[in-house]
Design a protein around this motif. Structure first.
Motif, PDB file in Angstrom:
ATOM      1  N   ARG A 251       0.842  -1.199   0.000  1.00  0.00           N
ATOM      2  CA  ARG A 251       0.000   0.000   0.000  1.00  0.00           C
ATOM      3  C   ARG A 251       0.867   1.234   0.000  1.00  0.00           C
ATOM      4  N   ILE A 252       0.385   2.265  -0.690  1.00  0.00           N
ATOM      5  CA  ILE A 252       0.995   3.588  -0.591  1.00  0.00           C
ATOM      6  C   ILE A 252      -0.089   4.566  -0.154  1.00  0.00           C
ATOM      7  N   VAL A 253       0.278   5.485   0.745  1.00  0.00           N
ATOM      8  CA  VAL A 253      -0.604   6.568   1.178  1.00  0.00           C
ATOM      9  C   VAL A 253       0.016   7.866   0.682  1.00  0.00           C
ATOM     10  N   ILE A 254      -0.755   8.679  -0.030  1.00  0.00           N
ATOM     11  CA  ILE A 254      -0.238   9.887  -0.680  1.00  0.00           C
ATOM     12  C   ILE A 254      -0.992  11.118  -0.189  1.00  0.00           C
ATOM     13  N   LEU A 255      -0.245  12.130   0.202  1.00  0.00           N
ATOM     14  CA  LEU A 255      -0.807  13.445   0.529  1.00  0.00           C
ATOM     15  C   LEU A 255      -0.569  14.385  -0.642  1.00  0.00           C
ATOM     16  N   GLN A 256      -1.629  15.015  -1.131  1.00  0.00           N
ATOM     17  CA  GLN A 256      -1.503  16.024  -2.175  1.00  0.00           C
ATOM     18  C   GLN A 256      -2.548  17.102  -1.933  1.00  0.00           C
ATOM     19  N   GLY A 257      -2.104  18.268  -1.484  1.00  0.00           N
ATOM     20  CA  GLY A 257      -3.048  19.343  -1.217  1.00  0.00           C
ATOM     21  C   GLY A 257      -4.047  18.942  -0.145  1.00  0.00           C
ATOM     22  N   LYS A 258      -5.327  19.008  -0.484  1.00  0.00           N
ATOM     23  CA  LYS A 258      -6.379  18.652   0.486  1.00  0.00           C
ATOM     24  C   LYS A 258      -6.834  17.201   0.337  1.00  0.00           C
ATOM     25  N   PHE A 259      -6.058  16.395  -0.398  1.00  0.00           N
ATOM     26  CA  PHE A 259      -6.401  15.003  -0.647  1.00  0.00           C
ATOM     27  C   PHE A 259      -5.435  14.054   0.058  1.00  0.00           C
ATOM     28  N   VAL A 260      -5.980  12.966   0.595  1.00  0.00           N
ATOM     29  CA  VAL A 260      -5.161  11.846   1.071  1.00  0.00           C
ATOM     30  C   VAL A 260      -5.680  10.601   0.363  1.00  0.00           C
ATOM     31  N   ALA A 261      -4.803   9.974  -0.384  1.00  0.00           N
ATOM     32  CA  ALA A 261      -5.187   8.832  -1.201  1.00  0.00           C
ATOM     33  C   ALA A 261      -4.448   7.588  -0.767  1.00  0.00           C
ATOM     34  N   THR A 262      -5.111   6.449  -0.855  1.00  0.00           N
ATOM     35  CA  THR A 262      -4.445   5.175  -0.633  1.00  0.00           C
ATOM     36  C   THR A 262      -4.644   4.311  -1.873  1.00  0.00           C
ATOM     37  N   LEU A 263      -3.588   3.565  -2.204  1.00  0.00           N
ATOM     38  CA  LEU A 263      -3.629   2.629  -3.314  1.00  0.00           C
ATOM     39  C   LEU A 263      -3.078   1.297  -2.827  1.00  0.00           C
TER      40      LEU A 263
END
Length: 225
Positions: free
Chosen positions: A169-181
């Motif tokens: 899994r990767i957790v990504i912070l970008q601006g006002k978004f937090v995404a997991t893949l």
């Protein structure tokens, strides 16, 4: 296994006149492959949180050809995530979320996407640090892995359970978004890592494009599996 010999080109998203603060400089200012998929032409300045999520989550035609069996139907809604765990702090300040999942026809490989939209960048950063702390301190279940940085910040981890050795899994912070893949590839850990890297870059680029008020165009449709 994804072949990582694809060409990287500049972002192809349609730029809107209204300017927004962009994310940090990273490899995600690039678009993978050609322009395809994305939102209906509205930029981040005019989209709601749920619409942001819908635009960022990769559509079917942006996935590698072999990963085009839908395992989780696309979903986005202007509400907090209903399941607040891993870690519990991820729901604070959330205004919308979305999910979509794809797999191969033989179920040997899968890619599951989850996106949480927060009320602002501060709330998103707080949630990301909760994720990061969870991953770094849960030694009994998780193992932090080296991986190319994505977005403003990211963390990649695998699992100590032998039954989960081909999942990462990767957790990504970008601006006002937090995404997991989440990627699972039964052909082995190395292949799982390669799959995660290329699909994570596409995902992070789509987030960055919305942050920059562009229509998301990043795609992995030309990636061979």
């Amino acid at each position: 296994m994804l072949v990582l010999s694809l060409a990287l080109t500049g972002c192809g998203g349609k730029k809107k006149n209204k300017k927004h603060k962009s994310g940090s400089g990273s490899s995600n200012s690039r678009t993978i492959g050609g322009a395809t998929g994305g939102s209906a032409g509205k930029g981040a300045g005019s989209l709601s949180g749920a619409e942001d999520a819908k635009a960022i989550l990769p559509p079917l035609d942006t996935m590698p050809a072999a990963l085009r069996t839908v395992s989780t139907k696309p979903y986005s809604a202007a509400k907090k995530p209903s399941v607040c765990k891993d870690p519990s702090g991820k729901c604070k300040g959330a205004v919308a979320n979305g999910q979509v999942g794809y797999r191969t026809s033989d179920k040997a490989e899968s890619a599951s996407y989850d996106l949480i939209v927060y009320k602002n960048g501060t709330a998103a950063e707080r949630a990301f640090h909760a994720w990061k702390s969870y991953a770094e301190n849960n030694h009994r279940e998780l193992k932090v892995l080296d991986g190319p940085p994505q977005g403003n910040a990211s963390i990649t981890y695998g699992y100590t359970n032998p039954a989960m050795k081909t999942s990462q899994r990767i957790v990504i912070l970008q601006g006002k978004f937090v995404a997991t893949l989440d990627i699972r590839d039964n052909s082995g850990q190395a292949n799982t890592r390669k799959d995660l890297e290329v699909l994570a870059e596409v995902y992070a680029t789509r987030m960055l494009q919305v942050t920059q008020d562009e229509t998301p165009t990043a795609t992995a449709a030309n990636v061979k599996v």
